[in-house]
Design an enzyme around this catalytic site. Structure first.
Site, PDB file in Angstrom:
ATOM      1  N   ARG A  46       0.853  -1.202   0.000  1.00 20.33           N
ATOM      2  CA  ARG A  46       0.000   0.000   0.000  1.00 20.33           C
ATOM      3  C   ARG A  46       0.886   1.248   0.000  1.00 20.33           C
ATOM      4  O   ARG A  46       0.608   2.228  -0.684  1.00 20.33           O
ATOM      5  CB  ARG A  46      -0.944   0.005   1.213  1.00 20.33           C
ATOM      6  N   TYR A  98     -16.685  17.965 -14.100  1.00 14.51           N
ATOM      7  CA  TYR A  98     -17.178  16.595 -14.106  1.00 14.51           C
ATOM      8  C   TYR A  98     -18.188  16.389 -12.950  1.00 14.51           C
ATOM      9  O   TYR A  98     -17.915  16.770 -11.807  1.00 14.51           O
ATOM     10  CB  TYR A  98     -15.992  15.627 -13.995  1.00 14.51           C
ATOM     11  N   ASP A 170      -7.264  19.630 -12.715  1.00 17.12           N
ATOM     12  CA  ASP A 170      -7.638  18.334 -13.280  1.00 17.12           C
ATOM     13  C   ASP A 170      -7.213  18.363 -14.746  1.00 17.12           C
ATOM     14  O   ASP A 170      -7.808  19.052 -15.565  1.00 17.12           O
ATOM     15  CB  ASP A 170      -9.157  18.132 -13.132  1.00 17.12           C
ATOM     16  N   LYS A 195      -8.908   7.731 -18.645  1.00 16.13           N
ATOM     17  CA  LYS A 195      -9.238   8.358 -19.924  1.00 16.13           C
ATOM     18  C   LYS A 195      -8.047   8.268 -20.877  1.00 16.13           C
ATOM     19  O   LYS A 195      -7.646   7.176 -21.235  1.00 16.13           O
ATOM     20  CB  LYS A 195      -9.700   9.794 -19.657  1.00 16.13           C
TER      21      LYS A 195
HETATM   22  N1  PLP Z   1     -12.088  14.135 -13.720  1.00 18.08           N
HETATM   23  C1  PLP Z   1     -12.627  14.208 -14.952  1.00 18.08           C
HETATM   24  C2  PLP Z   1     -12.414  15.428 -15.790  1.00 18.08           C
HETATM   25  C3  PLP Z   1     -13.393  13.139 -15.431  1.00 18.08           C
HETATM   26  O1  PLP Z   1     -13.941  13.221 -16.662  1.00 18.08           O
HETATM   27  C4  PLP Z   1     -13.605  12.006 -14.608  1.00 18.08           C
HETATM   28  C5  PLP Z   1     -14.431  10.866 -15.064  1.00 18.08           C
HETATM   29  O2  PLP Z   1     -15.127  10.923 -16.045  1.00 18.08           O
HETATM   30  C6  PLP Z   1     -13.031  11.984 -13.339  1.00 18.08           C
HETATM   31  C7  PLP Z   1     -12.258  13.061 -12.925  1.00 18.08           C
HETATM   32  C8  PLP Z   1     -13.213  10.799 -12.442  1.00 18.08           C
HETATM   33  O3  PLP Z   1     -12.379   9.762 -12.850  1.00 18.08           O
HETATM   34  P1  PLP Z   1     -12.700   8.184 -12.689  1.00 18.08           P
HETATM   35  O4  PLP Z   1     -13.920   7.886 -13.471  1.00 18.08           O
HETATM   36  O5  PLP Z   1     -11.448   7.541 -13.206  1.00 18.08           O
HETATM   37  O6  PLP Z   1     -12.903   7.925 -11.226  1.00 18.08           O
END
Ligand code: PLP
Length: 389
Positions: A46, A98, A170, A195
């Site tokens: 971990r 998101y 992000d 992604k």
């Molecule tokens: N940040 C963005 C811009 C996203 O599009 C997403 C998911 O679609 C996330 C964070 C969350 O990521 P995850 O689905 O891998 O938990």
């Protein structure tokens, strides 16, 4: 070395004995200590795990940061980052973002006394208006998901620094191949590595990269304490995906621009949101701070009644809920990715029942345009037949 070479060489080794060029998947959770008080650097997986470490070091280096942390999802990355804050703290957050991030902030972080205000993070006056003595950080998506709003990272992180606030970005949509927020003044970068970094719609993962010794140590403590770490198999899959990031991003970018231009000229399309199109309000900022454009964009159809038949008629393009993979996916944000954002807020931002999000894959652009063309024509014919128009 250029980023293309660094990506292709992530974890490349020449293993003595076998000559294997790929880094192995270490499943071990426990590691023998050479002697009392000694460690190989690995004690318990971990805290630190060999395959994950290769990924984390690559992430830190690609983002020009000091430390990288791989998590079990993008949401786990955001949750770990939010653990920097405590009861009474306040965050300034991109207005369009998101839906899962909004849900985490509004339905969970508020229970721990951490509150957020949602503002256009490219508007310094709006940021200033919502800043208070409890404000500790700005969380920026740029471009935003799904409306592709662009924030000037140099300007906003300088403003944040003046006020003693952390800047968290992000960077899921652009990846370090196109944009490196830490070089523009940000302190923390988060990714849904599910992604573009993974790139094949086959691994769920997140990444955090931090700048500065103290912040990196704090994040290391939180990553280990929360324990939402990425397993060795998924770490390896992510490394494998990242090796081809440069090639994929170039094709995603080219395809998305071609398809966006096609839709912009289509009579059934009211608006196309793509920061690579010169009429986009964020076009100049995006050109300044990023070396390319992401492969997703959104568009509004002229009538909401077109959405359902379009989603039913697309064939090559899948109606599915993600982005950034080699396969093209179409999403209806209002009922999928952004369903947890209250309707009034969604509508205020522009995520309404006419908005579709298109994650353009690496197929040939001609085939994508042909698929869109037939779906739009079929949708229009159905609407005509119903006499709805
Ligand atoms: N940040 C963005 C811009 C996203 O599009 C997403 C998911 O679609 C996330 C964070 C969350 O990521 P995850 O689905 O891998 O938990």
């Amino acid at each position: 070395m250029k980023i293309e070479s660094r990506l292709a060489q992530i974890g490349s080794i020449s293993e003595p004995g076998t000559g294997a060029v790929n880094f192995p998947i270490y499943h071990s959770t426990a590691f023998r200590h050479p002697a009392l008080g000694q460690s190989t650097g690995f004690d318990y997986s971990r805290t630190k795990s060999p395959t994950r470490t290769v990924l984390e070091q690559a992430a830190a280096e690609l983002e020009s940061g000091d430390a990288g942390f791989a998590t079990s999802s993008g949401m786990a990355a955001l949750t770990t980052v939010f653990a920097l804050f405590q009861q009474g703290d306040h965050l300034l957050v991109s207005l369009d973002l998101y839906g899962g991030t909004f849900r985490l902030l509004e339905q969970i972080m508020t229970r721990f006394g951490v509150n957020a205000s949602y503002v256009d993070t490219n508007d310094l006056a709006a940021l200033e208006e919502h800043r208070c003595s409890a404000t500790k950080a700005v969380l920026i998506e740029t471009p935003t998901n799904p409306l592709m709003m662009v924030t000037d990272l140099t300007e906003v992180s300088a403003w944040a620094k003046r006020h003693g606030l952390l800047t968290i970005v992000d960077n899921t949509l652009l990846t370090p191949f196109f944009q490196r927020p830490l070089t523009l003044g940000a302190d923390v970068v988060v990714h849904s590595a599910t992604k573009y970094l993974g790139g094949h719609n086959d691994v769920l993962a997140g990444l955090i990269v931090t700048k500065g010794k103290e912040l990196s140590e704090r994040m290391g403590f939180l990553h280990n304490s929360y324990g939402a770490v990425l397993g060795p198999q998924d770490s390896w899959l992510l490394i494998r995906g990242m090796k081809t990031l440069a090639l994929r991003m170039e094709r995603h970018e080219a395809n998305a621009l071609t398809v966006a231009r096609y839709l912009q000229a289509h009579p059934l399309i009211a608006e196309v949101f793509h920061p690579g199109l010169p009429d986009h309000p964020g076009y100049e900022i995006q050109r300044r701070q990023a070396s390319g454009n992401t492969g997703i964009f959104s568009f509004k159809v002229k009538e909401a009644g077109l959405v359902e038949p379009i989603l039913r008629h697309i064939k090559l393009i899948a109606f599915a809920e993600s982005l950034g993979g080699v396969e093209s996916l179409m999403t209806y944000p209002a009922v999928q990715t952004h369903a947890d954002i209250p309707e009034d807020i969604r509508r205020r931002v522009g995520v309404d029942d006419r908005l579709l999000r298109f994650s353009v894959g690496i197929e040939h652009a001609d085939d994508l345009i042909a698929d869109l063309g037939q779906a739009l024509a079929a949708a229009e014919a159905e609407l005509h037949a119903k006499g709805d128009r």
